[in-house]
Enzyme design. Structure first.
Site, PDB file in Angstrom:
ATOM      1  CG  ASP A 158      -9.856  -0.614   4.753  1.00  0.00           C
ATOM      2  OD1 ASP A 158      -9.642  -0.893   3.548  1.00  0.00           O
ATOM      3  OD2 ASP A 158      -9.167  -1.058   5.684  1.00  0.00           O
ATOM      4  CE  LYS A 212      -3.776  -2.462   2.158  1.00  0.00           C
ATOM      5  NZ  LYS A 212      -4.441  -2.926   3.377  1.00  0.00           N
ATOM      6  CD  GLN A 244      -3.364  -4.375   6.537  1.00  0.00           C
ATOM      7  OE1 GLN A 244      -3.231  -3.401   5.799  1.00  0.00           O
ATOM      8  NE2 GLN A 244      -3.975  -5.481   6.151  1.00  0.00           N
TER       9      GLN A 244
END
Ligand code: NAP
Length: 299
Positions: A125, A58, A102
């Site tokens: 997200d 990422k 994460q």
């Protein structure tokens, strides 16, 4: 794979590379127009090797498109209060347009509380309860990256999805449920199957669009797939074959030759997920600065 394999291989890798190129162009244009650089903050807690690999990818891709990447690595024993304090700082930081924590988190942390502490307008997200609610009620939301990538590939292959029968196998909060909402938003007739569903194979055979997100190697056999269906395989499973470690999907790819099209694993859905994270960061940046959203890359 036999000679009768006629299904088109949906090239997620190529699709993602193309999207990343368009995003880089967008970032350049926005920088010139606003003098600002969009920024993505990624928070990693602990030493999970797979999570470390994802965060590294990422970080690299964020820089490739010309955005700022801020990676915060915290030790596994980080407490809830400390993590909340970091999120509050990132929420207030105007240089940070997108925030991602994460997952999975170490067991002592409350995942729902952590996700819901992210400013929903920076929740790239799309896991915040407000974004889940907005998606479910057809309002502008930041949409989870994996199902967003699946939808982009489906629309690219099929155009208008209205009226098609879609079956989603798996009902997780990160893939199955938002995928279902997205397909309903496109006016598909959607059926969701899960571990307690009695007739999964039979349901799958009704699908014009079959999305499988389960995490069971090659669960879906060739005779579960309707001829001419478009199949999106989200699964990523590591298996041993002939003494070698390999990655396979949730669909028996070699048996799917009668589908119209199918995503391979690897090289299908996976590469689209990071590209969609960057697209969401740009969408968040535009919304935060009241700039018009580009429908070609928006979530
Ligand atoms: P998850 O949270 O474990 O959910 C799995 C879902 O599959 C659950 O809803 C479960 O049903 C259902 N299920 C389990 N066994 C089943 C069976 N035999 N028949 C029908 N349904 C069954 O998994 P996830 O996070 O959604 O991930 C699914 C897969 O996608 C994994 O392989 C993961 O690695 C992969 N993935 C890939 C990406 C990517 O970027 N390509 C992103 C995310 C996930 P219940 O709800 O009844 O338990």
């Amino acid at each position: 794979m036999n000679n009768l394999f006629q299904a088109e291989r949906i090239d997620g890798k190529g699709f993602a590379a193309n999207l990343v190129e368009r995003l880089a162009d967008e970032v350049r244009t926005l920088k010139t127009r606003t003098g600002l650089t969009p920024g993505l903050a990624v928070v990693l807690i602990g030493e999970d090797p797979a999570s470390g690999v994802y965060v590294g990818a990422k970080h690299r891709q964020t820089q490739v498109v010309g955005m700022h990447s801020f990676v915060h690595k915290l030790p596994a024993e980080t407490g809830q209060a400390e993590l909340m304090a970091l999120l509050a700082r990132l929420n207030a930081d105007p240089d940070v347009n997108g925030i991602l924590v994460q997952l999975p988190l170490p067991a002592h942390l409350d995942t729902h509380a952590v996700i819901n502490a992210i400013d929903p307008d920076k929740d790239v997200d799309g896991f915040h309860i407000l974004n889940a609610g907005r998606l479910a009620t057809g309002q502008d939301a930041l949409v989870p990256c994996t199902p967003l990538g699946c939808l982009m590939m489906l629309k690219d292959r099929l155009g208008d999805l209205a009226g098609l029968n879609a079956v989603v196998v798996g009902k997780s909060n990160i893939v199955g449920k938002p995928m279902t909402q997205l397909l309903m938003g496109e006016n598909c007739t959607v059926t969701v199957a899960h571990s307690k569903t009695r007739n999964v194979a039979e349901l799958c055979r009704t699908a014009d669009i079959l999305v499988v997100a389960v995490g069971r190697p090659e669960l879906v056999k060739g005779d579960w797939i309707k001829p001419g269906a478009v199949v999106i395989d989200v699964g990523i499973n590591r298996v041993m074959r002939d003494g070698m470690s390999r990655i396979v999907g949730d669909v028996a790819y070699s048996e799917a030759g009668h589908a119209a099209a199918i995503t391979p694993v690897p090289g299908g859905v996976g590469p689209m997920t990071i590209a969609c994270l960057l697209a969401n960061t740009l969408t968040a940046f535009r919304r935060q600065h009241n700039l018009q959203t580009n429908p070609a890359i928006a979530g």
